[in-house]
Design an enzyme around this catalytic site. Structure first.
Site, mmCIF file in Angstrom:
data_model
loop_
_atom_site.group_PDB
_atom_site.id
_atom_site.type_symbol
_atom_site.label_atom_id
_atom_site.label_comp_id
_atom_site.label_asym_id
_atom_site.label_seq_id
_atom_site.Cartn_x
_atom_site.Cartn_y
_atom_site.Cartn_z
ATOM 1 N N ASN A 197 0.861 -1.192 0.000
ATOM 2 C CA ASN A 197 0.000 0.000 0.000
ATOM 3 C C ASN A 197 0.891 1.233 0.000
ATOM 4 O OD1 ASN A 197 0.584 0.816 2.837
ATOM 5 N ND2 ASN A 197 -0.339 -1.192 3.227
ATOM 6 N N ASP B 295 -3.963 -9.870 13.087
ATOM 7 C CA ASP B 295 -4.000 -8.471 13.515
ATOM 8 C C ASP B 295 -2.994 -8.311 14.655
ATOM 9 O OD1 ASP B 295 -4.640 -6.008 14.820
ATOM 10 O OD2 ASP B 295 -6.542 -6.016 13.734
ATOM 11 N N LYS C 284 -10.351 -3.500 19.445
ATOM 12 C CA LYS C 284 -8.999 -4.001 19.735
ATOM 13 C C LYS C 284 -8.626 -3.793 21.207
ATOM 14 C CE LYS C 284 -7.640 -3.151 14.943
ATOM 15 N NZ LYS C 284 -6.624 -3.378 13.933
HETATM 16 N N1 CTP Z 1 -3.046 -3.381 12.525
HETATM 17 C C1 CTP Z 1 -2.224 -4.436 12.863
HETATM 18 N N2 CTP Z 1 -2.300 -5.609 12.166
HETATM 19 C C2 CTP Z 1 -3.150 -5.736 11.142
HETATM 20 C C3 CTP Z 1 -3.974 -4.664 10.761
HETATM 21 C C4 CTP Z 1 -3.902 -3.481 11.471
HETATM 22 O O1 CTP Z 1 -1.441 -4.305 13.816
HETATM 23 N N3 CTP Z 1 -3.182 -6.884 10.479
HETATM 24 C C5 CTP Z 1 -2.982 -2.134 13.302
HETATM 25 C C6 CTP Z 1 -2.459 -0.925 12.560
HETATM 26 O O2 CTP Z 1 -1.062 -0.801 12.728
HETATM 27 C C7 CTP Z 1 -3.218 0.214 13.205
HETATM 28 C C8 CTP Z 1 -4.555 -0.410 13.578
HETATM 29 O O3 CTP Z 1 -4.305 -1.799 13.652
HETATM 30 O O4 CTP Z 1 -2.632 0.635 14.400
HETATM 31 C C9 CTP Z 1 -5.658 -0.122 12.618
HETATM 32 O O5 CTP Z 1 -5.270 -0.458 11.322
HETATM 33 P P1 CTP Z 1 -6.194 -0.146 10.083
HETATM 34 O O6 CTP Z 1 -5.534 -0.672 8.849
HETATM 35 O O7 CTP Z 1 -6.634 1.307 10.110
HETATM 36 O O8 CTP Z 1 -7.487 -0.953 10.410
HETATM 37 P P2 CTP Z 1 -7.833 -2.457 10.322
HETATM 38 O O9 CTP Z 1 -7.901 -2.996 11.715
HETATM 39 O O10 CTP Z 1 -6.955 -3.181 9.371
HETATM 40 O O11 CTP Z 1 -9.337 -2.372 9.751
HETATM 41 P P3 CTP Z 1 -9.825 -1.858 8.296
HETATM 42 O O12 CTP Z 1 -8.730 -2.201 7.319
HETATM 43 O O13 CTP Z 1 -11.073 -2.633 8.073
HETATM 44 O O14 CTP Z 1 -10.096 -0.391 8.394
#
Ligand code: CTP
Length: 407
Positions: free
Chosen positions: A210, A306, A341
């Site tokens: 990304n 996650d 979370k």
């Molecule tokens: N994060 C993480 N591991 C993942 C996805 C996210 O540790 N596999 C952490 C990111 O570093 C951030 C937070 O979770 O601190 C939120 O990440 P974000 O990408 O905004 O959200 P997601 O939980 O992935 O949800 P979505 O993509 O549906 O918005």
């Protein structure tokens, strides 16, 4: 925010070829908001003229102990009055010897004796001069006297030799000065962080990633280190230099990032997930480059773990801070993520406000509500996030401390 803003700095420049870098340093200090008065030694003036420093600092340059531009002709006293620090860059072996001995044959050395502000010196000399027992003895004496020695660096020298003795680059000196002046609100804290994107390989040459630049995460890692924290940064692939004092490990995929985090997180006080972790990865990774066939190609994606949620669920885990990058409904989605979370604090931003750029606009969400921060450069936003984090941590250990006032 630069911790150098509004600081009164005396920049001493002595006679080394690195004096040309001091001109750039003066420019960068002024850009950071410091008021810079340059004191040039006689030998320093042989390398770069007073006119250059005057133009770059916007202030008169001082060279002479008997200069009568100062009140009562007391330049050696007036210049150090009100100074927040004196930085000598470059500092020759000769000036270090004089300072160690308490000799004061010229304006700069006299100023250093007649001061009550901190003195920092950035040595610059040939490697044999630096390694000479007399120089090392003088450096040790200066340290014992409370002088801060910045560097020297290792590398190619003006004389063509390679070794220790080069002056640190202006950017590094600036960062060290920032650290020197930053309030140590996270002293004694160990922080594990993630930053940047992850790269999920499809085959040896292709992958899913990304557009996260890592700039916000790196600015935050730098701000945490400047605030006195010990920082372990687990970084996805970015084109950024490691902030000074930050221990960085580089990873590619979400699985590697998770493993690196879990290896380091035991005993940490804080975990901050800034990384834009890919939520999915290809179910299989081809060993060799996939050849085109002209047919449609379907990729099967499987969910990644996650990392933040996993760390937040650890028994006796660290204080967890998340980031929520959204393209709409920031308040709702960020609050939902914080709850899902189990995070005491989450920093939200709209991707159109920050992704890839040098500025960001964020809102912090915690148990007390939402706290919008003003739009600004990522390093300023980072130090405001650090201040908020430090207040929350402080409130945990001393419940009477108010943790915020904004709404
Ligand atoms: N994060 C993480 N591991 C993942 C996805 C996210 O540790 N596999 C952490 C990111 O570093 C951030 C937070 O979770 O601190 C939120 O990440 P974000 O990408 O905004 O959200 P997601 O939980 O992935 O949800 P979505 O993509 O549906 O918005």
């Amino acid at each position: 925010m630069s911790w150098l803003a509004e600081k009164n700095l005396v920049l001493g420049v002595t006679g080394g070829v690195a004096a040309y870098k001091a001109a750039d340093l003066a420019r960068q200090l002024v850009k950071a908001g410091a008021r810079v008065s340059v004191v040039l030694s006689e030998a320093g003036a042989r390398f770069v003229s007073a006119a250059t420093f005057q133009a770059l600092s916007g202030n008169p340059v001082w060279t002479d102990l008997w200069d009568d531009r100062m009140s009562n002709s007391m330049a050696h006293i007036d210049l150090s009055r009100g100074a927040d620090a004196i930085l000598i860059a470059p500092a020759t072996a000769d000036v270090m010897a004089k300072l160690a001995q308490g000799l004061a044959p010229d304006l700069l050395t006299t100023l250093c004796l007649a001061r009550d502000c901190p003195l920092l010196v950035a040595p610059a000399m040939n490697r044999q001069m630096w390694e000479h027992p007399a120089t090392l003895r003088n450096a040790a004496q200066l340290k014992a006297d409370g002088v801060v020695i910045l560097g020297p660096d290792h590398g190619e020298q003006a004389c063509g030799e390679i070794g220790l003795g080069r002056m640190l680059e202006p950017e590094a000196l600036l960062e060290l000065l920032e650290t020197y002046f930053a309030p140590k609100v996270l002293a004694g804290t160990r922080i594990v962080m993630t930053a940047g994107p992850t790269f999920e390989a499809i085959d040896p040459v292709r992958g899913i990633t990304n557009s996260s630049s890592g700039k916000m995460g790196y600015a935050l890692a730098r701000a945490c280190a400047q605030a006195g924290a010990q920082v372990n940064l687990v970084s996805g692939p970015v084109a950024l230099a490691s902030p000074l004092g930050v221990d960085r490990v580089s990873v590619q995929s979400a699985l590697e990032m998770r493993a690196a985090v879990l290896e380091r997180v035991a005993g940490a006080d804080v975990f901050i997930g800034v990384a834009a972790v890919a939520d999915y990865r290809p179910a299989t990774q081809a060993e060799h480059k996939i050849k085109k066939s002209g047919e449609a190609l379907a990729l099967t994606l499987v969910p990644n773990p996650d990392i933040l949620a996993e760390v937040a669920a650890l028994p006796d885990g660290p204080f967890c801070v998340g980031f929520a990058a959204e393209s709409q409904n920031l308040d709702e989605y960020a609050a939902r993520k914080r709850a899902a979370k189990g995070l005491p604090m989450i920093v939200g931003n709209l991707v159109q406000d920050g992704l890839g750029g040098d500025e960001n606009q964020v809102v912090i969400y915690d148990d007390l509500g939402r706290h919008p921060l003003p739009r600004g450069p990522k390093d300023r936003v980072a130090s405001q996030i650090v201040s908020h984090l430090a207040r929350l941590m402080n409130a945990l250990t001393s419940p009477v401390t108010p943790c915020t006032t904004s709404t």
